[in-house]
Write a protein that holds these residues in place. Structure first.
Motif, mmCIF file in Angstrom:
data_model
loop_
_atom_site.group_PDB
_atom_site.id
_atom_site.type_symbol
_atom_site.label_atom_id
_atom_site.label_comp_id
_atom_site.label_asym_id
_atom_site.label_seq_id
_atom_site.Cartn_x
_atom_site.Cartn_y
_atom_site.Cartn_z
ATOM 1 N N LEU A 67 0.831 -1.201 0.000
ATOM 2 C CA LEU A 67 0.000 0.000 0.000
ATOM 3 C C LEU A 67 0.870 1.258 0.000
ATOM 4 N N ILE A 68 1.914 1.265 0.824
ATOM 5 C CA ILE A 68 2.815 2.419 0.892
ATOM 6 C C ILE A 68 3.513 2.637 -0.435
ATOM 7 N N LEU A 69 4.014 1.563 -1.045
ATOM 8 C CA LEU A 69 4.745 1.688 -2.300
ATOM 9 C C LEU A 69 3.849 2.214 -3.423
ATOM 10 N N TRP A 70 2.636 1.673 -3.532
ATOM 11 C CA TRP A 70 1.720 2.151 -4.562
ATOM 12 C C TRP A 70 1.382 3.624 -4.340
ATOM 13 N N ALA A 71 1.174 4.025 -3.101
ATOM 14 C CA ALA A 71 0.811 5.411 -2.812
ATOM 15 C C ALA A 71 1.956 6.363 -3.135
ATOM 16 N N ALA A 95 4.464 5.866 -5.252
ATOM 17 C CA ALA A 95 4.646 5.907 -6.701
ATOM 18 C C ALA A 95 3.586 6.790 -7.359
ATOM 19 N N SER A 96 2.351 6.727 -6.858
ATOM 20 C CA SER A 96 1.279 7.569 -7.395
ATOM 21 C C SER A 96 1.560 9.042 -7.138
ATOM 22 N N ALA A 97 2.113 9.365 -5.964
ATOM 23 C CA ALA A 97 2.455 10.752 -5.666
ATOM 24 C C ALA A 97 3.546 11.260 -6.601
ATOM 25 N N ALA A 98 4.509 10.401 -6.939
ATOM 26 C CA ALA A 98 5.561 10.801 -7.878
ATOM 27 C C ALA A 98 4.965 11.162 -9.232
ATOM 28 N N LEU A 99 3.957 10.410 -9.673
ATOM 29 C CA LEU A 99 3.292 10.717 -10.939
ATOM 30 C C LEU A 99 2.582 12.069 -10.868
ATOM 31 N N ALA A 100 1.990 12.385 -9.717
ATOM 32 C CA ALA A 100 1.312 13.675 -9.562
ATOM 33 C C ALA A 100 2.291 14.832 -9.705
ATOM 34 N N PHE A 101 3.464 14.725 -9.088
ATOM 35 C CA PHE A 101 4.456 15.796 -9.203
ATOM 36 C C PHE A 101 5.048 15.859 -10.608
ATOM 37 N N ALA A 102 5.188 14.712 -11.243
ATOM 38 C CA ALA A 102 5.630 14.721 -12.637
ATOM 39 C C ALA A 102 4.616 15.459 -13.508
ATOM 40 N N GLY A 103 3.318 15.245 -13.240
ATOM 41 C CA GLY A 103 2.286 15.969 -13.972
ATOM 42 C C GLY A 103 2.371 17.469 -13.745
ATOM 43 N N LEU A 104 2.628 17.890 -12.507
ATOM 44 C CA LEU A 104 2.802 19.318 -12.225
ATOM 45 C C LEU A 104 4.002 19.886 -12.980
ATOM 46 N N LEU A 147 -4.739 12.520 -2.337
ATOM 47 C CA LEU A 147 -5.218 11.159 -2.096
ATOM 48 C C LEU A 147 -4.055 10.218 -1.794
ATOM 49 N N ALA A 148 -3.002 10.299 -2.619
ATOM 50 C CA ALA A 148 -1.853 9.411 -2.426
ATOM 51 C C ALA A 148 -1.152 9.686 -1.100
ATOM 52 N N THR A 149 -1.028 10.964 -0.756
ATOM 53 C CA THR A 149 -0.374 11.325 0.501
ATOM 54 C C THR A 149 -1.174 10.831 1.703
ATOM 55 N N GLY A 150 -2.495 11.000 1.656
ATOM 56 C CA GLY A 150 -3.328 10.522 2.752
ATOM 57 C C GLY A 150 -3.176 9.031 2.977
ATOM 58 N N VAL A 151 -3.130 8.264 1.886
ATOM 59 C CA VAL A 151 -2.986 6.814 1.998
ATOM 60 C C VAL A 151 -1.617 6.453 2.570
ATOM 61 N N SER A 152 -0.556 7.047 2.014
ATOM 62 C CA SER A 152 0.791 6.652 2.420
ATOM 63 C C SER A 152 1.096 7.054 3.859
ATOM 64 N N VAL A 153 0.681 8.255 4.263
ATOM 65 C CA VAL A 153 0.949 8.697 5.634
ATOM 66 C C VAL A 153 0.239 7.793 6.632
ATOM 67 N N THR A 154 -1.005 7.455 6.336
ATOM 68 C CA THR A 154 -1.762 6.594 7.243
ATOM 69 C C THR A 154 -1.125 5.214 7.355
ATOM 70 N N ALA A 155 -0.750 4.634 6.222
ATOM 71 C CA ALA A 155 -0.145 3.306 6.247
ATOM 72 C C ALA A 155 1.204 3.314 6.956
ATOM 73 N N ALA A 200 10.246 9.626 -6.032
ATOM 74 C CA ALA A 200 10.647 8.336 -6.589
ATOM 75 C C ALA A 200 11.750 7.698 -5.745
ATOM 76 N N VAL A 201 12.657 8.518 -5.244
ATOM 77 C CA VAL A 201 13.728 7.997 -4.387
ATOM 78 C C VAL A 201 13.139 7.413 -3.105
ATOM 79 N N THR A 202 12.150 8.095 -2.526
ATOM 80 C CA THR A 202 11.530 7.551 -1.313
ATOM 81 C C THR A 202 10.878 6.200 -1.581
ATOM 82 N N THR A 203 10.302 6.042 -2.776
ATOM 83 C CA THR A 203 9.693 4.757 -3.129
ATOM 84 C C THR A 203 10.755 3.664 -3.177
ATOM 85 N N LEU A 204 11.908 3.975 -3.759
ATOM 86 C CA LEU A 204 12.991 2.995 -3.823
ATOM 87 C C LEU A 204 13.506 2.650 -2.423
#
Length: 449
Positions: free
Chosen positions: A84-88, A90-99, A122-130, A187-191
């Motif tokens: 759950l943390i990894l997916w969240a 990675a999704s946040a990285a895509l959001a910043f790439a979009g920005l 949404l991604a931040t809420g999921v990852s912080v909680t997990a 992305a580094v945090t995901t790794l």
């Protein structure tokens, strides 16, 4: 007490490989997010020309973080938290790439910015909680206060240093490179988090359905955390006190008017007021060894809540900038003591299968409290004046600490496990062998360094 005992306890970093990974990932993430916050507010203001547009982006972020944390709390109690943390993240990285892509276009779209902000919320809420839900499984029970102090220290340092660095980079290159750098750091945090072992939620006492040992069966409802808190003397008391503090805590929304009408000094003074609580918080976090070794953490927490209320009263009554700064620093220090112990007591007292939903409840409490609290203090300031509103808030917080101390003896007498003599293994409590990674895990861990 020796001077060394005052320093922040780094025991969790020494004994837990998984906590080291989370800690390092948090540092990288905080600096990226802090820089992006500055760039985002500047870009939205440039696109809209109004403060209202910036407020809309903040509201979108708050609402989506709340939604993500509520769903993430349920999911963290039902699936492997590592995935759950990894997916969240990675999704946040895509959001910043979009920005970043949007910022590099000749005519950036405001709607694209708002969409990416919502996705990141949404991604931040999921990852912080997990991440909060897994914390107690990464360190020994007696190390929970120390883990909370380390997390608090990185947060306060990041809140001061990251926006400053973000402002410099924004002035040199514009928002696009800032967003691109934030996408890279995410992305580094995901790794880094790939190094975590599998972290499925575990049942208590071998019963996957009985979450708190009282015979009730957990159907997975988010309300299960509330039902548990109502029954638990410590966690229930913390939710009540935390809710009051969230509504009536540090009235930062009053700072601009107080600088204009009482303290003077313009933007420089305003910046000092915003920095003051962080100064107190950093000093306490860096010397938090005495907090993590407290024999009666419940009493210390209630004392910190009371002192924090008095500090707000002192800020409201202050007639000089120096006194105001000192009162805010004291409030930040008291708030950090409270947060460290609240983190440890809630995490220790909540069954593992409920931790995700309990974290989501606390996140929802803080998010809605900040929003409603700003409205409350603004209304009180119109009825009285800004200084009077600060005094009212401080009195309410101090009184709440006294009332809870008297009416909730379980919280007043709450304790935490004391430090054990035996050495902890690299990934868990004493005596637990480090789990052997599967072949499927070795590849991503090698890629993560």
């Amino acid at each position: 007490m020796r001077a060394a005992d005052l320093l922040v306890d780094i025991g969790p970093l020494r004994t837990s490989r998984d906590f080291r990974a989370v800690f390092l990932a948090r540092i990288v993430s905080l600096f990226g997010l802090g820089m992006a916050t500055v760039a985002l507010s500047k870009q939205v203001y440039d696109l809209t020309g109004t403060t209202f547009g910036v407020a809309v982006s903040g509201m979108i972020m708050s609402v989506t973080v709340l939604a993500g944390s509520l769903w993430g709390g349920w999911a963290a109690d039902r699936m492997d938290r590592r995935k759950l943390i990894l997916w969240a993240r990675a999704s946040a990285a895509l959001a910043f790439a979009g920005l970043a892509v949007n910022a590099f276009t000749p005519e950036p779209s405001l709607w694209a910015v708002y969409l990416c902000v919502a996705w990141d919320g949404l991604a931040t809420g999921v990852s912080v909680t997990a991440l909060m839900a897994v914390a107690p499984t990464l360190v020994r029970p007696d190390q929970l206060p120390a883990a909370g102090a380390l997390i608090s220290l990185t947060g306060e340092i990041g809140s001061v240093a990251a926006p400053f660095l973000g402002g410099i980079l924004l002035a040199l290159s514009g928002p696009g490179p800032v967003f691109a750098l934030t996408a890279a750091t995410t992305a580094v945090t995901t790794l880094l988090l790939l190094r975590l072992r599998p972290l499925p939620p575990v049942g208590d006492d071998g019963d996957e359905d009985d979450t708190d040992g009282d015979g009730d069966r957990d159907t997975g409802s988010p309300l299960a955390a509330f039902r548990f808190a109502v029954r638990d003397r410590v966690v229930g008391g913390l939710l009540v006190l935390g809710g009051i503090n969230a509504l009536f805590n540090m009235p930062v929304v009053l700072f601009p008017e107080l600088v204009d009408k009482r303290f003077g000094g313009g933007e420089v003074m305003l910046g000092l007021l915003y920095t003051a609580p962080a100064v107190g918080a950093i000093l306490v976090s860096a010397t938090s060894g005495w907090i993590t070794r407290a024999a009666r953490p419940g009493r210390l927490l209630l004392t910190a809540a009371f002192v924090g209320g008095l500090a707000i009263v002192g800020f409201g009554l202050s007639g000089s900038a120096a006194v105001a700064f000192a009162a805010l620093a004291l409030g930040g220090a008291a708030g950090t003591v409270y947060e460290i112990l609240e983190y440890a007591l809630v995490q220790h007292g909540t069954p593992d299968r409920l931790r995700g939903r309990m974290v989501s409840v606390l996140t929802a409490q803080g998010t809605t409290g900040d929003i409603v609290g700003d409205v409350e203090v603004a209304l009180v300031a119109r009825w009285f004046n800004p200084a009077g509103a600060a005094v009212v808030n401080g009195v309410v917080c101090a009184a709440a600490a006294v009332v809870v101390a008297v009416t909730v003896p379980g919280l007043r007498g709450a304790t935490l496990p004391r430090e054990k003599e035996e050495e902890a293994g690299p990934d868990g409590p004493p005596g637990d062998p480090a789990p052997a990674p599967s072949p499927a895990e070795e590849a991503p861990r090698a890629a993560a360094g």
